[in-house]
Each structure stands twice: as C-alpha cells, then as structure tokens.
Design an enzyme around this catalytic site. Structure first.
Site, PDB file in Angstrom:
ATOM      1  N   LYS A 120      -4.381  -3.373 -13.309  1.00 38.57           N
ATOM      2  CA  LYS A 120      -5.370  -3.255 -12.239  1.00 38.57           C
ATOM      3  C   LYS A 120      -6.677  -2.680 -12.771  1.00 38.57           C
ATOM      4  CE  LYS A 120      -5.911   0.168  -9.555  1.00 38.57           C
ATOM      5  NZ  LYS A 120      -5.776   1.304  -8.617  1.00 38.57           N
ATOM      6  N   ASP A 138      -4.970  -3.650  -5.594  1.00 41.09           N
ATOM      7  CA  ASP A 138      -4.546  -2.284  -5.316  1.00 41.09           C
ATOM      8  C   ASP A 138      -3.736  -2.274  -4.017  1.00 41.09           C
ATOM      9  OD1 ASP A 138      -6.419  -2.645  -3.322  1.00 41.09           O
ATOM     10  OD2 ASP A 138      -7.496  -0.786  -3.717  1.00 41.09           O
TER      11      ASP A 138
END
Length: 210
Positions: A120, A138
C-alpha cells in the site's frame, strides 16, 4: 456495479474534485514516503502535526540519520506504534542513502525492500509522486469498494486487482485519491452519510442512511 455506472461514479467524483490531493503534508518524495510509513494505524491529521516539526529538523535522509532513533522517537511519540515507526524511518533513510543515493526509487520492488514499506505504501508513493496508475487500497477504499459494489473482494489485494480492472483508464490515475477521500468523509465506517453522497443512486449498498 455495471461498467456504465462505474464510469458515471468516477465522472461525478472527478467533477466534484478535478485535482484530488493527498492530505499528508510533504515537500519532497522522501518526506511523502516517511509520512505514509508513519500513517499506518494513524490519522493524516495526527501525522501532519508530528511531521511539521520532524521535517523541519530532518527534511532529508541524511538529516534523519543524524537525528537518530531517539530524536525521531521524540518527534513522533504522539503517533501510534511510534517506537517501531522510528526504527523503520531511520532504517529506510539509511538504505535510501546506501542503495539509491538518497533518492526515492520509482520502482515497487525497490520500495517494498525498504523497512516499513508494504504494498500500500509503495502504491501511494508510485501514484502520488511518480504518477503511475496504481491503486493503493487502505481500509477506507476496501470498505467502499465492497459496500458500493464497485469492486468487491475478500482482501485488499483482491480489491486492488478488481479496481485496476474496473476503473476506466482515463480516471485511473486519480482514482485512489477520490476513493480514499470519499471513504474518509462520506462513505464512513459506522454511519455512512448517504444523504450527502453524490453517487448514492449508483451505489448497491442496501442499508442506505437518510
């Protein structure tokens, strides 16, 4: 959600915010990288409060290494998991100097080899700094993608792959920012603000709020 609805979904998000930006404060690719590492399980607001002083004292990898783990810890102790994050910030700064001449690499493998940098975080940096059409998923984007029917998936990697397939190419570059902002302020976890949602009629969520 059907492809026609997905295109309309992003058209509306684009029209409402043509140039979406991250809410993390930074003045260089290095500072964004550190800020994203610090943002795990923390709010952007809380990270910004800490990094204003941190980046004033240590704006570069060299300065961060000179500040040392104790100094970094003192600056970020208001952020969750600050001890481990201080170690990672110091270690990644050293590796940037040793392997990349102090520059943030525009390469996923090289980024993910840095301490504290996962998929991420790498995607955020690649998208925000290097403008690569990648998707950082997320908790907000994961929730929104499943709730709306935009790109359902059982884990963040599955949702990421679904989004990469389903988001229209001409909206892909900024899709991450639109989705995270919409998930953060409108399609919230406990009480989604469906009454304020500009894509309410396209959303497949059954239990919409007033």
């Amino acid at each position: 959600m059907k492809r026609e609805a997905i295109r309309e979904f992003f058209r509306r998000l684009h029209d409402a915010n043509p140039q979406p930006q991250t809410e993390l404060e930074y003045a260089s690719p290095y500072q964004l990288l550190v800020a994203v590492v610090l943002s795990a399980q923390a709010t952007d607001r809380g990270v910004n409060i800490a990094t204003r002083k941190l980046f004033a004292d240590a704006p570069t990898p060299e300065a961060m290494v000179s500040l040392g783990e104790t100094g970094i810890t003192e600056h970020i102790k208001t952020i969750g998991l600050f001890r481990n994050k201080a170690k990672n910030t110091l270690a990644l700064s050293r590796l940037l100097l040793e392997r990349h001449g102090g520059e943030v690499p525009a390469d996923r493998v090289a980024l993910e080899a840095l301490p504290g940098v996962g998929r991420k975080t790498a995607n955020v940096v690649l998208n925000t700094v290097f403008r690569q059409p990648v998707m950082a998923v997320d908790t907000h984007i994961f929730r929104l993608s499943n709730r709306t029917g935009l790109a359902p998936g059982k884990d963040v990697v599955e949702v990421e792959k679904a989004l990469m397939r389903r988001v229209p190419e001409d909206y892909l570059l900024d899709a991450h920012h639109w989705l995270i902002l919409h998930g953060r302020y409108v399609c919230t976890a406990r009480s989604p603000k469906c009454g304020q949602c500009i894509v309410r009629d396209l959303c497949l969520f059954r239990d919409k709020t007033a």
